[in-house]
Design a protein around this motif. Structure first.
Motif, PDB file in Angstrom:
ATOM      1  N   SER A   1     -15.777   3.163  -5.701  1.00 12.19           N
ATOM      2  CA  SER A   1     -15.683   2.491  -4.498  1.00 12.19           C
ATOM      3  C   SER A   1     -14.591   3.468  -3.010  1.00 12.19           C
ATOM      4  O   SER A   1     -13.695   3.476  -3.684  1.00 12.19           O
ATOM      5  N   TRP A   2     -15.326   3.716  -2.599  1.00 12.73           N
ATOM      6  CA  TRP A   2     -14.721   3.878  -0.743  1.00 12.73           C
ATOM      7  C   TRP A   2     -13.901   2.861  -0.359  1.00 12.73           C
ATOM      8  O   TRP A   2     -12.815   2.880  -0.273  1.00 12.73           O
ATOM      9  N   GLU A   3     -14.620   1.628  -0.422  1.00 12.18           N
ATOM     10  CA  GLU A   3     -13.909   0.329   0.314  1.00 12.18           C
ATOM     11  C   GLU A   3     -13.117  -0.008  -0.050  1.00 12.18           C
ATOM     12  O   GLU A   3     -12.074  -0.661  -0.263  1.00 12.18           O
ATOM     13  N   GLU A   4     -12.592  -0.016  -1.761  1.00 14.38           N
ATOM     14  CA  GLU A   4     -11.590  -1.173  -2.331  1.00 14.38           C
ATOM     15  C   GLU A   4     -10.231   1.024  -2.755  1.00 14.38           C
ATOM     16  O   GLU A   4      -9.855   0.806  -3.535  1.00 14.38           O
ATOM     17  N   SER A   5     -10.936   1.590  -2.471  1.00 11.92           N
ATOM     18  CA  SER A   5      -9.963   3.113  -1.724  1.00 11.92           C
ATOM     19  C   SER A   5      -8.476   3.216  -1.555  1.00 11.92           C
ATOM     20  O   SER A   5      -8.515   2.578  -0.533  1.00 11.92           O
ATOM     21  N   THR A   6      -7.814   3.489  -1.769  1.00 16.03           N
ATOM     22  CA  THR A   6      -6.678   3.686  -0.915  1.00 16.03           C
ATOM     23  C   THR A   6      -7.017   4.765   0.517  1.00 16.03           C
ATOM     24  O   THR A   6      -7.963   6.235   0.463  1.00 16.03           O
ATOM     25  N   PRO A   7      -6.239   5.005   1.905  1.00 17.55           N
ATOM     26  CA  PRO A   7      -6.163   5.706   2.547  1.00 17.55           C
ATOM     27  C   PRO A   7      -6.484   7.205   2.129  1.00 17.55           C
ATOM     28  O   PRO A   7      -6.942   8.318   3.367  1.00 17.55           O
ATOM     29  N   LYS A   8      -5.718   6.764   1.379  1.00 17.62           N
ATOM     30  CA  LYS A   8      -5.282   8.901   1.062  1.00 17.62           C
ATOM     31  C   LYS A   8      -6.489   9.691   0.270  1.00 17.62           C
ATOM     32  O   LYS A   8      -6.261  10.628   0.360  1.00 17.62           O
TER      33      LYS A   8
ATOM     34  N   VAL B   1       1.898  12.726  -8.620  1.00 14.32           N
ATOM     35  CA  VAL B   1       0.851  11.346  -8.565  1.00 14.32           C
ATOM     36  C   VAL B   1      -0.388  11.417  -9.321  1.00 14.32           C
ATOM     37  O   VAL B   1      -0.938  12.144 -10.452  1.00 14.32           O
ATOM     38  N   ASN B   2      -0.592  10.177  -9.909  1.00 18.80           N
ATOM     39  CA  ASN B   2      -1.868   9.613 -11.078  1.00 18.80           C
ATOM     40  C   ASN B   2      -3.005   9.022  -9.691  1.00 18.80           C
ATOM     41  O   ASN B   2      -3.092   9.397  -8.847  1.00 18.80           O
ATOM     42  N   CYS B   3      -4.022   9.108 -10.784  1.00 14.12           N
ATOM     43  CA  CYS B   3      -5.443   8.925 -10.330  1.00 14.12           C
ATOM     44  C   CYS B   3      -5.066   7.360  -9.437  1.00 14.12           C
ATOM     45  O   CYS B   3      -6.099   7.788  -8.141  1.00 14.12           O
ATOM     46  N   THR B   4      -4.478   6.489  -9.651  1.00 15.22           N
ATOM     47  CA  THR B   4      -4.737   5.088  -8.624  1.00 15.22           C
ATOM     48  C   THR B   4      -4.094   5.407  -7.219  1.00 15.22           C
ATOM     49  O   THR B   4      -3.820   4.988  -6.166  1.00 15.22           O
ATOM     50  N   TYR B   5      -3.721   7.273  -7.079  1.00 18.76           N
ATOM     51  CA  TYR B   5      -2.699   7.601  -5.681  1.00 18.76           C
ATOM     52  C   TYR B   5      -3.724   7.770  -4.459  1.00 18.76           C
ATOM     53  O   TYR B   5      -3.432   7.018  -3.391  1.00 18.76           O
ATOM     54  N   CYS B   6      -5.391   7.764  -5.264  1.00 17.04           N
ATOM     55  CA  CYS B   6      -6.214   7.622  -3.985  1.00 17.04           C
ATOM     56  C   CYS B   6      -7.544   6.622  -4.785  1.00 17.04           C
ATOM     57  O   CYS B   6      -7.966   6.326  -3.317  1.00 17.04           O
ATOM     58  N   HIS B   7      -7.577   6.315  -6.280  1.00 18.27           N
ATOM     59  CA  HIS B   7      -8.619   5.553  -6.751  1.00 18.27           C
ATOM     60  C   HIS B   7      -7.819   3.998  -6.873  1.00 18.27           C
ATOM     61  O   HIS B   7      -6.755   4.109  -7.180  1.00 18.27           O
ATOM     62  N   ASN B   8      -9.215   3.149  -6.848  1.00 17.28           N
ATOM     63  CA  ASN B   8      -8.487   1.634  -7.252  1.00 17.28           C
ATOM     64  C   ASN B   8      -9.330   1.684  -8.862  1.00 17.28           C
ATOM     65  O   ASN B   8     -10.857   2.080  -9.081  1.00 17.28           O
TER      66      ASN B   8
ATOM     67  N   PHE C   1      -3.582  -4.309  -5.806  1.00 13.54           N
ATOM     68  CA  PHE C   1      -3.182  -5.891  -6.101  1.00 13.54           C
ATOM     69  C   PHE C   1      -2.659  -5.256  -7.870  1.00 13.54           C
ATOM     70  O   PHE C   1      -2.942  -4.687  -8.596  1.00 13.54           O
ATOM     71  N   ARG C   2      -1.846  -6.440  -8.337  1.00 17.82           N
ATOM     72  CA  ARG C   2      -1.983  -6.511  -9.789  1.00 17.82           C
ATOM     73  C   ARG C   2      -2.436  -6.616 -10.458  1.00 17.82           C
ATOM     74  O   ARG C   2      -3.720  -7.130 -10.148  1.00 17.82           O
ATOM     75  N   GLY C   3      -3.166  -6.130 -11.338  1.00 16.22           N
ATOM     76  CA  GLY C   3      -4.099  -6.144 -12.545  1.00 16.22           C
ATOM     77  C   GLY C   3      -4.898  -4.919 -12.062  1.00 16.22           C
ATOM     78  O   GLY C   3      -5.876  -5.123 -13.390  1.00 16.22           O
ATOM     79  N   THR C   4      -4.992  -4.198 -11.113  1.00 11.16           N
ATOM     80  CA  THR C   4      -5.756  -3.125 -11.325  1.00 11.16           C
ATOM     81  C   THR C   4      -4.846  -1.583 -11.124  1.00 11.16           C
ATOM     82  O   THR C   4      -6.034  -0.721 -11.542  1.00 11.16           O
TER      83      THR C   4
END
Length: 348
Positions: free
Chosen positions: A267-274, A254-261, A38-41
């Motif tokens: 939050s696992w619910e808002e993380s990526t499947p990676k 990669v950077n942190c948002t490759y896995c995390h939001n 999502f934009r802004g995250t």
């Protein structure tokens, strides 16, 4: 005086700008960014296309050997002292041995692992190591599909033509220091490549990747509640976690948002499947270090051991080497079913 100060300011600005360009990891445009959430995250991966092209060339998979013909005598009937690849035909066995030589010891050849005067002899330590590594590769491909999927791994995934993979680690005793109370630095304030040259803990691997029996929650240091409900973990533990995250980011390019939001890192619910894939990868690395590599310590010569007497162990960089997918996702395993974990169909 005023003019001199202005000139001095301009000179200082020029020098600082030059230092920023030359030493601070600055990358000239253009760079490529890809929005992954999502934009802004801050869910964006940023890459330098020129550096990426070089990295892709460095991580190209070799062409496979021609497939072995079906059937033929079992390798155990043709050769003596076959202990691991007992389910292969002679042709499959020979094909895999040729490939392993190219992947691991192209300069040394068969003599790196074998006594060429008696191939059944076990006197060369590297043969014992190779057997353990073959068991490990088959174990990864059969039992860690949650991390490697159908892509799998081969010896080349880590070795890349080197007897010892480049991306390995030893227990880090730290820099020279005084004795007594002054020696207790908690692994902090000694910038090290392992922690991205930060002052975080200089050895995040030993406690978090080195032992198969590591506490499953050792890495989790962020609380789930606004107020503490139990004794919190010390700052040193938190710094080890952050140092390991830096290693994973650099190891995969990669950077942190490759896995995390970035809105809610924990939050696992808002993380990526990676992130799930990475969770399994951490535990896979602990498994192979504790089950297959550390037990080889008595077998290895002193020159192969680290300053603390431990063997070279695996981390994320060992396989990934700067790419999110090792060898850019090349599926070498489909060309080498002999390593898929078995058993292979019985030779006829």
């Amino acid at each position: 005086m005023k003019l001199a100060l202005q000139i001095l300011g301009v000179v200082a600005a020029v020098l600082l700008t030059g230092a920023m360009f030359g030493t601070a990891g600055w990358t000239r445009p253009p760079v490529r960014s890809e929005q992954t959430g999502f934009r802004g995250t801050g869910m964006v991966q940023v890459q330098n296309p020129r550096a990426l092209a070089v990295k892709l060339d460095e991580n190209a998979a070799p062409a496979p050997q021609d497939p072995a013909p079906p059937g033929g005598d079992p390798a155990t009937q043709t050769y003596q002292n076959v202990k691991v690849l007992t389910d292969l035909s002679t042709d499959q066995f020979n094909r895999l041995m040729v490939s392993i030589t190219e992947w691991v010891a192209p300069e040394q050849g068969c003599a790196y692992c074998h006594n060429v005067e008696n191939m059944a002899d076990d006197s060369v330590y590297a043969k014992t190591v190779a057997r353990s590594m073959l068991r490990m590769v088959r174990h990864i491909n059969a039992d860690w599909k949650n991390h490697v999927g159908q892509t799998g791994v081969t010896c080349y995934t880590c070795h890349r033509g080197n007897p010892v993979p480049k991306g390995v680690w030893h227990d880090n005793p730290g820099p020279p220091h005084a004795q007594g109370f002054a020696a207790r630095d908690g692994g902090q304030n000694h910038p090290a490549p392992e922690a991205g040259l930060t002052s975080l803990n200089y050895d995040p691997y030993k406690d978090l990747l080195g032992d198969k029996d590591t506490d499953q929650n050792a890495i989790r240091v962020a609380a789930k509640t606004a107020l503490p409900t139990s004794p919190s973990k010390p700052l040193q533990t938190t710094e080890k976690t952050y140092a390991l995250m830096i290693h994973m980011s650099e190891g995969l390019g990669v950077n942190c948002t490759y896995c995390h939001n970035s809105r809610a890192f924990s939050s696992w619910e808002e993380s990526t499947p990676k992130r799930v894939t990475a969770w399994h990868g951490i535990r896979m690395v602990r498994d192979i270090n504790g089950t297959y590599i550390t037990p080889l310590t008595p077998v290895l010569p002193e020159a192969r051991l680290g300053p603390e007497g431990d063997p070279p162990k695996a981390n994320c960089t060992t396989c990934h080497q700067g790419l999110a997918k090792p060898l850019n996702g090349a599926q070498m395993l489909k060309d080498y079913p002999e390593l898929a974990g078995g058993p292979m169909p019985a030779a006829k």
